[in-house]
Design an enzyme around this catalytic site. Structure first.
Site, PDB file in Angstrom:
ATOM      1  N   PHE A 156       0.864  -1.184   0.000  1.00 31.19           N
ATOM      2  CA  PHE A 156       0.000   0.000   0.000  1.00 31.19           C
ATOM      3  C   PHE A 156       0.895   1.226   0.000  1.00 31.19           C
ATOM      4  CE2 PHE A 156      -2.917   3.038   2.139  1.00 31.19           C
ATOM      5  CZ  PHE A 156      -4.066   2.838   1.389  1.00 31.19           C
ATOM      6  N   THR A 159       2.692   7.091   1.301  1.00 26.78           N
ATOM      7  CA  THR A 159       3.764   7.972   1.762  1.00 26.78           C
ATOM      8  C   THR A 159       4.866   8.135   0.725  1.00 26.78           C
ATOM      9  OG1 THR A 159       3.354   7.388   4.067  1.00 26.78           O
ATOM     10  CG2 THR A 159       5.521   8.261   3.549  1.00 26.78           C
ATOM     11  N   SER A 165       2.235  12.649   6.402  1.00 20.54           N
ATOM     12  CA  SER A 165       0.933  13.015   6.958  1.00 20.54           C
ATOM     13  C   SER A 165       0.153  13.948   6.037  1.00 20.54           C
ATOM     14  CB  SER A 165       1.121  13.678   8.331  1.00 20.54           C
ATOM     15  OG  SER A 165       1.713  12.778   9.237  1.00 20.54           O
ATOM     16  N   GLY A 198       5.756  -1.142   3.339  1.00 20.69           N
ATOM     17  CA  GLY A 198       5.970  -2.509   3.794  1.00 20.69           C
ATOM     18  C   GLY A 198       5.666  -3.527   2.714  1.00 20.69           C
ATOM     19  N   ARG A 333      11.548 -13.194  41.887  1.00 20.75           N
ATOM     20  CA  ARG A 333      12.822 -12.562  42.229  1.00 20.75           C
ATOM     21  C   ARG A 333      12.749 -12.036  43.663  1.00 20.75           C
ATOM     22  NH1 ARG A 333      18.283 -12.133  41.304  1.00 20.75           N
ATOM     23  NH2 ARG A 333      18.988  -9.962  41.211  1.00 20.75           N
ATOM     24  N   GLN A 353       4.848  -2.574  42.760  1.00 20.94           N
ATOM     25  CA  GLN A 353       3.419  -2.595  42.437  1.00 20.94           C
ATOM     26  C   GLN A 353       2.996  -1.284  41.773  1.00 20.94           C
ATOM     27  OE1 GLN A 353       1.288  -3.515  46.045  1.00 20.94           O
ATOM     28  NE2 GLN A 353       2.392  -5.444  46.369  1.00 20.94           N
ATOM     29  N   GLU A 451       1.416   4.917   9.887  1.00 22.17           N
ATOM     30  CA  GLU A 451      -0.028   5.143   9.766  1.00 22.17           C
ATOM     31  C   GLU A 451      -0.434   6.488  10.371  1.00 22.17           C
ATOM     32  OE1 GLU A 451      -2.119   3.296   8.137  1.00 22.17           O
ATOM     33  OE2 GLU A 451      -1.082   1.385   7.885  1.00 22.17           O
TER      34      GLU A 451
END
Length: 620
Positions: A156, A159, A165, A198, A333, A353, A451
């Site tokens: 595709f 660019t 953009s 790509g 650990r 945490q 994208e």
């Protein structure tokens, strides 16, 4: 805790082997199998098991670290694996049509193995194939069987080297020649070379190429998509007039051959114009069903939304893998303890945490959001294919575009920060290549830029929100902006929470988020008007309003949407009673964590407004 499941579902979820994590698993307040079944469903679990079993039993998918093989060999393996997946037909087309969400599950499973493989497949089947299906007509259906049996392999190409953009400024041209009934695809110079495409570097045989369409009298009708053969499928040699190159090794995703191409007066049949949104007759007359060129342009690039929604899922999978690795490591650990003779797992420390558990909550919230957004986009695509031209369909397109434009930045940035935090939380062991954290970080990195650059995409969302102040809408199709109907009343509310425990419900930060979005919307609106009153043009006014106004507005709105959807999902009546507490805590943790990142804004708002909602507001 014993499993309440019976029959086939329980057979899909085998008991985990005993090991270092057994002590933590035994302390769980819920059944993990019941949670997985609720989140996924039995059919999805069967699909996942089929996919992973297939990969495990095929020697072609035996893993070797990227650094241990050459670049060319890695790309060859990636292509061969893609071809093998297509041959297995693990997700038949009829199943995909009946259960669209299964395709997201399918690609995410492949991505857990290797994103280079999954993206190769996505680029060929979805980005290339869906573009032909959505943007073409009956005459283009001939390409679809060839895509699925790998007779052709697609890419595709939008660019260019000098334009990404700003797609409207793309400079590749397509002049129509009525004598031969052909389009002449041409790159005027190297800066107009298609870039970063790509699959193009080594393997693609065909491309959907976006070019400026010119009719014989010399008029340009804007950007249009064309199917262009770029290689001979048998030899993989470039077609005459096509110069193709490979871009070489990248930071990550090196199983994908990103490439560039230039076209020197390449002739293609008139029929290879994807003509759903614009057509050229045999004589060279341009016709289109759109009266507004901006609508046609948006419809032509609408296929990019599917890629951006895919990136939300990809980013979530990357974070999911990283968090799983870091939490399991932290649970085994051991460091320090109440005495020299006793050490405790680092997961017991508040700091560990605080660093990791919010990202665990983010995985659940973003996973649900990516699925719901994918189904929203499927709804939109079905309307487009059915030629629904209703007002609801148009508004649905605007709303989804706004959501997609902010969801890619939020998901990719959350994953980027989360993977790095997981890497650091594993200490020196997190730096070993074998644990995949480095690969996850590198493979996720391009999600922030391809994208569409994240910061530029956020401008699309803020522009949509600002437009709502100028035109009253009765109800948005997805109800994501309905709360703005009451924004004056929301801005007049005061935060009140009698205790910390009363905050531990996601409805509390949800209300605070609504206030924050209304505040940022009003501030952005006033900033834009202030810039314009100072004599600045629209471009300057928008440019000067991004960093401290429109950008946080777009992010806060998307965070609010994720929080709302996850809150509604975790508080629905169908949630099994044993799971309500844990899902409610995950919902609250994600909502409070994301809201806490806006503390400076909330404090500033209170200081500036005195009483929230006390400033002048635009009428609606």
């Amino acid at each position: 805790m014993a499993s309440p499941l019976e029959g086939g579902a329980d057979a899909l979820l085998l008991d985990l082997p005993r090991g270092p994590l057994q002590a933590y698993r035994a302390r769980a307040s819920f059944c993990w199998k019941e949670l997985v079944l609720f989140l996924e469903g039995e059919d999805v679990l069967r699909l996942k098991k089929t996919i992973f079993s297939t990969l495990e039993n095929d020697p072609l998918f035996a893993r070797s670290h990227e650094e241990d093989i050459s670049l060319d060999r890695y790309r060859e393996l990636s292509f061969l694996r893609c071809k093998r997946i297509m041959e297995y037909n693990l997700l038949p087309l009829e199943d995909m049509v009946a259960n669209p969400l299964w395709f997201q599950v399918f690609t995410n499973c492949l991505g857990m193995y290797d994103w280079s493989l999954a993206i190769r497949l996505l680029l060929n089947m979805v980005t290339f194939g869906l573009a032909i299906y959505n943007l073409g007509s009956e005459r283009h259906l001939k390409y679809l069987p060839k895509i699925f049996n790998m007779e052709i392999f697609g890419c595709f190409a939008v660019t260019e080297l000098s334009h990404g953009s700003n797609a409207k400024a793309i400079r590749t041209t397509a002049h129509y020649d009525p004598i031969t009934q052909e389009f002449i695809i041409h790159s005027p110079d190297f800066e107009a070379a298609k870039f970063w495409v790509g699959n193009m570097g080594k393997t693609a045989t065909h491309a959907v190429v976006f070019a400026q369409l010119y009719t014989p009298e010399g008029q340009c009708h804007g950007l249009h998509p064309f199917v262009v053969q770029i290689r001979n499928p048998k030899t993989l040699l470039p077609m005459p007039g096509v110069m193709i190159g490979d871009m070489g090794k990248k930071v990550g995703l090196n199983g994908i051959d990103n490439g560039f191409a230039m076209f020197h007066k390449v002739r293609i049949p008139r029929q290879d114009l994807l003509n759903r949104n614009g057509e050229v007759t045999l004589e060279g007359t341009y016709v289109t069903p759109f009266k507004d060129d901006r609508q046609r342009f948006g419809a032509s690039l609408g296929t990019l939304s599917m890629g951006r929604v895919a990136i939300v899922g990809m980013s979530t999978v990357n974070l999911k893998l990283a968090v799983s690795i870091a939490l399991r490591f932290s649970a085994t650990r051991c460091q320090f303890g109440p005495s020299d003779e006793e050490e405790v797992p680092v997961l017991e420390y508040q700091m560990q945490q605080w660093r990791l558990l919010p990202y665990l909550a983010a995985v659940y919230a973003l996973d649900h959001f990516s699925k719901s957004l994918f189904l929203d986009l499927v709804d939109l695509q079905q309307g487009l294919m059915g030629k629904d031209q209703s007002a609801r369909q148009a508004e649905l397109g605007r709303e989804i575009h706004a959501l997609v434009s902010a969801s890619k930045p939020l998901a990719s940035w959350t994953a980027q920060k989360g993977i790095q935090e997981c890497r650091e939380a594993c200490g020196g062991h997190g730096y070993l290549a074998v644990n995949r954290l480095g690969d996850l970080r590198n493979d996720n990195d391009p999600n922030c830029t391809y994208e569409g650059d994240n910061n530029i995409l956020l401008q699309q969302t803020s522009s949509y929100l600002l437009s709502l102040l100028a035109s009253r809408i009765e109800q948005s199709p997805l109800k994501t902006v309905d709360f703005l109907e009451a924004y004056p009343e929301i801005l007049g509310q005061r935060f009140s929470c009698p205790s910390i425990n009363s905050c531990l419900d996601s409805s509390v930060p949800l209300a605070a988020y609504e206030w924050l979005v209304c505040y940022l919307l009003l501030e952005s609106y006033q900033k834009l008007n202030e810039e314009k009153r100072s004599g600045r043009n629209d471009f300057e006014a928008r440019n000067n309003s991004q960093v401290y106004y429109c950008r946080p507005l777009a992010l806060a709105f998307l965070e609010l949407t994720v929080v709302r959807r996850f809150h509604e999902y975790t508080h629905q009546p169908s949630v099994p009673p044993p799971l309500r507490a844990i899902l409610g805590r995950l919902s609250a943790l994600y909502a409070l964590w994301t809201l806490s990142q806006h503390m400076a804004l909330l404090y500033q708002a209170e200081r500036r407004c005195g009483c929230p909602g006390g400033r002048d507001r635009p009428s609606r």
